[in-house]
Design a protein around this motif. Sequence first.
Motif, PDB file in Angstrom:
ATOM      1  N   LEU A   1       0.778  -1.086   0.138  1.00  0.00           N
ATOM      2  CA  LEU A   1      -0.130   0.025  -0.051  1.00  0.00           C
ATOM      3  C   LEU A   1       1.040   1.180   0.015  1.00  0.00           C
ATOM      4  CD1 LEU A   1      -2.844   1.325   0.248  1.00  0.00           C
ATOM      5  CD2 LEU A   1      -2.458   1.034   2.889  1.00  0.00           C
ATOM      6  N   PHE A   2       0.596   2.331  -0.875  1.00  0.00           N
ATOM      7  CA  PHE A   2       1.197   3.404  -1.109  1.00  0.00           C
ATOM      8  C   PHE A   2       0.312   4.497  -0.933  1.00  0.00           C
ATOM      9  CE2 PHE A   2       4.174   0.468  -3.091  1.00  0.00           C
ATOM     10  CZ  PHE A   2       5.216   0.879  -2.970  1.00  0.00           C
ATOM     11  N   ILE A   3       0.601   5.334  -0.183  1.00  0.00           N
ATOM     12  CA  ILE A   3      -0.446   6.654   0.058  1.00  0.00           C
ATOM     13  C   ILE A   3       0.521   7.820  -0.294  1.00  0.00           C
ATOM     14  CG2 ILE A   3      -1.794   7.763   1.958  1.00  0.00           C
ATOM     15  CD1 ILE A   3      -1.881   5.322   3.342  1.00  0.00           C
ATOM     16  N   GLU A   4       0.041   8.539  -0.984  1.00  0.00           N
ATOM     17  CA  GLU A   4       0.616   9.676  -1.509  1.00  0.00           C
ATOM     18  C   GLU A   4       1.862   9.613  -2.045  1.00  0.00           C
ATOM     19  OE1 GLU A   4      -1.399  12.398  -2.275  1.00  0.00           O
ATOM     20  OE2 GLU A   4      -3.050  12.053  -0.944  1.00  0.00           O
ATOM     21  N   GLY A   5       2.407   8.525  -2.857  1.00  0.00           N
ATOM     22  CA  GLY A   5       3.414   8.293  -3.140  1.00  0.00           C
ATOM     23  C   GLY A   5       4.554   7.606  -2.129  1.00  0.00           C
ATOM     24  N   HIS A   6       4.070   7.536  -0.749  1.00  0.00           N
ATOM     25  CA  HIS A   6       5.056   6.833   0.072  1.00  0.00           C
ATOM     26  C   HIS A   6       4.456   5.262   0.677  1.00  0.00           C
ATOM     27  CE1 HIS A   6       7.308  10.671   0.210  1.00  0.00           C
ATOM     28  NE2 HIS A   6       6.009  11.110   0.383  1.00  0.00           N
ATOM     29  N   ARG A   7       5.326   4.541   0.613  1.00  0.00           N
ATOM     30  CA  ARG A   7       4.817   3.222   1.051  1.00  0.00           C
ATOM     31  C   ARG A   7       4.397   3.425   2.477  1.00  0.00           C
ATOM     32  NH1 ARG A   7       8.052  -2.446   1.158  1.00  0.00           N
ATOM     33  NH2 ARG A   7       6.161  -3.806   1.811  1.00  0.00           N
ATOM     34  N   CYS A   8       3.293   2.819   2.840  1.00  0.00           N
ATOM     35  CA  CYS A   8       2.627   2.650   4.149  1.00  0.00           C
ATOM     36  C   CYS A   8       3.758   2.190   5.159  1.00  0.00           C
ATOM     37  CB  CYS A   8       1.362   1.902   4.236  1.00  0.00           C
ATOM     38  SG  CYS A   8       0.428   1.921   5.666  1.00  0.00           S
ATOM     39  N   ALA A   9       3.800   2.864   6.354  1.00  0.00           N
ATOM     40  CA  ALA A   9       5.089   2.620   7.265  1.00  0.00           C
ATOM     41  C   ALA A   9       4.494   1.293   8.049  1.00  0.00           C
ATOM     42  CB  ALA A   9       4.840   3.926   8.236  1.00  0.00           C
ATOM     43  N   ASP A  10       3.387   0.897   8.013  1.00  0.00           N
ATOM     44  CA  ASP A  10       2.949  -0.374   8.769  1.00  0.00           C
ATOM     45  C   ASP A  10       3.175  -1.458   7.762  1.00  0.00           C
ATOM     46  OD1 ASP A  10       2.114  -2.625  10.122  1.00  0.00           O
ATOM     47  OD2 ASP A  10       0.581  -1.266  10.923  1.00  0.00           O
ATOM     48  N   PRO A  11       4.036  -2.378   7.808  1.00  0.00           N
ATOM     49  CA  PRO A  11       4.163  -3.306   6.830  1.00  0.00           C
ATOM     50  C   PRO A  11       3.004  -4.343   6.982  1.00  0.00           C
ATOM     51  CG  PRO A  11       5.841  -3.794   8.449  1.00  0.00           C
ATOM     52  CD  PRO A  11       5.031  -2.270   8.716  1.00  0.00           C
ATOM     53  N   GLN A  12       2.310  -4.389   8.088  1.00  0.00           N
ATOM     54  CA  GLN A  12       0.935  -5.557   8.129  1.00  0.00           C
ATOM     55  C   GLN A  12      -0.099  -4.801   7.418  1.00  0.00           C
ATOM     56  OE1 GLN A  12       1.597  -8.464   9.851  1.00  0.00           O
ATOM     57  NE2 GLN A  12       3.410  -7.955   9.976  1.00  0.00           N
ATOM     58  N   ILE A  13      -0.056  -3.632   6.776  1.00  0.00           N
ATOM     59  CA  ILE A  13      -1.110  -2.816   6.161  1.00  0.00           C
ATOM     60  C   ILE A  13      -0.950  -3.253   4.689  1.00  0.00           C
ATOM     61  CG2 ILE A  13      -2.451  -1.074   5.819  1.00  0.00           C
ATOM     62  CD1 ILE A  13      -1.879   0.006   8.552  1.00  0.00           C
ATOM     63  N   SER A  14      -1.949  -3.843   4.203  1.00  0.00           N
ATOM     64  CA  SER A  14      -1.952  -4.244   2.829  1.00  0.00           C
ATOM     65  C   SER A  14      -3.338  -4.383   2.211  1.00  0.00           C
ATOM     66  CB  SER A  14      -1.122  -5.522   2.460  1.00  0.00           C
ATOM     67  OG  SER A  14      -1.766  -6.536   3.138  1.00  0.00           O
ATOM     68  N   VAL A  15      -3.381  -4.470   0.797  1.00  0.00           N
ATOM     69  CA  VAL A  15      -4.719  -4.693   0.211  1.00  0.00           C
ATOM     70  C   VAL A  15      -4.946  -5.865  -0.611  1.00  0.00           C
ATOM     71  CG1 VAL A  15      -5.333  -2.170   0.368  1.00  0.00           C
ATOM     72  CG2 VAL A  15      -4.158  -3.127  -1.699  1.00  0.00           C
ATOM     73  N   PRO A  16      -6.051  -6.385  -0.807  1.00  0.00           N
ATOM     74  CA  PRO A  16      -6.135  -7.530  -1.756  1.00  0.00           C
ATOM     75  C   PRO A  16      -5.716  -7.135  -3.226  1.00  0.00           C
ATOM     76  CG  PRO A  16      -8.405  -6.767  -1.136  1.00  0.00           C
ATOM     77  CD  PRO A  16      -7.469  -5.969  -0.313  1.00  0.00           C
ATOM     78  N   ASN A  17      -5.463  -8.066  -4.011  1.00  0.00           N
ATOM     79  CA  ASN A  17      -5.314  -8.079  -5.488  1.00  0.00           C
ATOM     80  C   ASN A  17      -6.546  -8.594  -6.051  1.00  0.00           C
ATOM     81  OD1 ASN A  17      -4.500  -7.668  -8.135  1.00  0.00           O
ATOM     82  ND2 ASN A  17      -2.835  -8.783  -7.526  1.00  0.00           N
ATOM     83  N   PRO A  18      -7.475  -7.771  -7.053  1.00  0.00           N
ATOM     84  CA  PRO A  18      -7.158  -6.416  -7.302  1.00  0.00           C
ATOM     85  C   PRO A  18      -7.611  -5.513  -6.190  1.00  0.00           C
ATOM     86  CG  PRO A  18      -9.176  -7.218  -8.428  1.00  0.00           C
ATOM     87  CD  PRO A  18      -8.444  -8.296  -7.923  1.00  0.00           C
ATOM     88  N   PRO A  19      -7.168  -4.250  -5.873  1.00  0.00           N
ATOM     89  CA  PRO A  19      -7.306  -3.576  -4.506  1.00  0.00           C
ATOM     90  C   PRO A  19      -8.705  -2.728  -4.893  1.00  0.00           C
ATOM     91  CG  PRO A  19      -5.869  -2.502  -6.128  1.00  0.00           C
ATOM     92  CD  PRO A  19      -5.813  -3.838  -6.639  1.00  0.00           C
ATOM     93  N   PRO A  20      -9.479  -2.437  -3.839  1.00  0.00           N
ATOM     94  CA  PRO A  20     -10.666  -1.807  -3.909  1.00  0.00           C
ATOM     95  C   PRO A  20     -10.445  -0.423  -4.374  1.00  0.00           C
ATOM     96  CG  PRO A  20      -9.973  -2.081  -1.582  1.00  0.00           C
ATOM     97  CD  PRO A  20      -9.022  -2.845  -2.472  1.00  0.00           C
ATOM     98  N   ALA A  21     -11.461   0.418  -4.718  1.00  0.00           N
ATOM     99  CA  ALA A  21     -11.511   1.840  -5.302  1.00  0.00           C
ATOM    100  C   ALA A  21     -11.114   2.677  -4.016  1.00  0.00           C
ATOM    101  CB  ALA A  21     -12.720   2.078  -6.006  1.00  0.00           C
ATOM    102  N   GLU A  22     -11.636   2.208  -2.991  1.00  0.00           N
ATOM    103  CA  GLU A  22     -11.499   3.142  -1.593  1.00  0.00           C
ATOM    104  C   GLU A  22     -11.378   2.203  -0.794  1.00  0.00           C
ATOM    105  OE1 GLU A  22     -15.241   5.460  -1.207  1.00  0.00           O
ATOM    106  OE2 GLU A  22     -14.704   6.704  -2.735  1.00  0.00           O
ATOM    107  N   ILE A  23     -10.702   2.920   0.333  1.00  0.00           N
ATOM    108  CA  ILE A  23     -10.285   2.040   1.737  1.00  0.00           C
ATOM    109  C   ILE A  23     -10.527   3.129   2.770  1.00  0.00           C
ATOM    110  CG2 ILE A  23      -8.788   0.356   0.673  1.00  0.00           C
ATOM    111  CD1 ILE A  23      -6.525   1.699   1.712  1.00  0.00           C
ATOM    112  N   GLN A  24     -10.526   2.551   3.971  1.00  0.00           N
ATOM    113  CA  GLN A  24     -10.858   3.367   5.173  1.00  0.00           C
ATOM    114  C   GLN A  24      -9.478   3.083   5.783  1.00  0.00           C
ATOM    115  OE1 GLN A  24     -13.075   5.698   6.435  1.00  0.00           O
ATOM    116  NE2 GLN A  24     -14.032   5.412   4.446  1.00  0.00           N
ATOM    117  N   LEU A  25      -8.819   4.146   6.299  1.00  0.00           N
ATOM    118  CA  LEU A  25      -7.645   3.835   6.887  1.00  0.00           C
ATOM    119  C   LEU A  25      -7.484   4.978   7.852  1.00  0.00           C
ATOM    120  CD1 LEU A  25      -4.999   2.090   7.321  1.00  0.00           C
ATOM    121  CD2 LEU A  25      -3.899   3.480   5.815  1.00  0.00           C
ATOM    122  N   ASP A  26      -7.289   4.587   9.253  1.00  0.00           N
ATOM    123  CA  ASP A  26      -7.232   5.575  10.566  1.00  0.00           C
ATOM    124  C   ASP A  26      -8.282   6.644  10.166  1.00  0.00           C
ATOM    125  OD1 ASP A  26      -5.030   4.499  11.557  1.00  0.00           O
ATOM    126  OD2 ASP A  26      -3.568   5.634  10.302  1.00  0.00           O
ATOM    127  N   GLY A  27      -9.620   6.323   9.881  1.00  0.00           N
ATOM    128  CA  GLY A  27     -10.649   7.168   9.749  1.00  0.00           C
ATOM    129  C   GLY A  27     -10.583   7.920   8.584  1.00  0.00           C
TER     130      GLY A  27
END
Length: 193
Positions: free
Chosen positions: A139-165
Amino acid sequence: MADGLTGEETPDGLLGWCLVANVARETSHGESGLDIQHGTKHFRAGTLLWLPPVRWDPGYGRWHAVGRHRGNSRRYVNMVVDVGDLENFRVKGVYSEALVRSLNGHEHDPAAPRTLQNPWTRERAQDLADIWSGHREYLFIEGHRCADPQISVPNPPPAEIQLDGETLHLVSHGTWGAHYSHTPPPTKWTPEP
């Protein structure tokens, strides 16, 4: 059998074990992986593919597969597929001589039509099935890899996700993962009649 099963544990007619998977219902193609299709060019969604052990490297994220082609469902064909286009990895027994012939490919020995030339052990195939069943995208957010390596998305990824509200919107999806943004995609403007 090569995998150490006793006669009592070996099902009648079993010629060997193989890693299998189904073609995903939706696969991503095209630029940034945003072209969603049902199945692949060569296999319909849900098609059972047999994945023999690799003899040569088909490239990162790709694997040799044997299955029934979209255009001719009576014969097995050999293709190289993207692992990301597959789901439901598991181990199945091989019982068909025609399947053995296709799994063996050019190494098939007509004098031994029921012998797999490069067999899986049941345990080795199950280990890979377990690994690939957990396949998820970085998972990349605004061009940066998510700091928590446990956070990922399925393949294919959903159009929207909820993260930290917060709602994050899919920008692109490709070889290196799913890229999300805080900014929603532009809405398509349609003129009023």
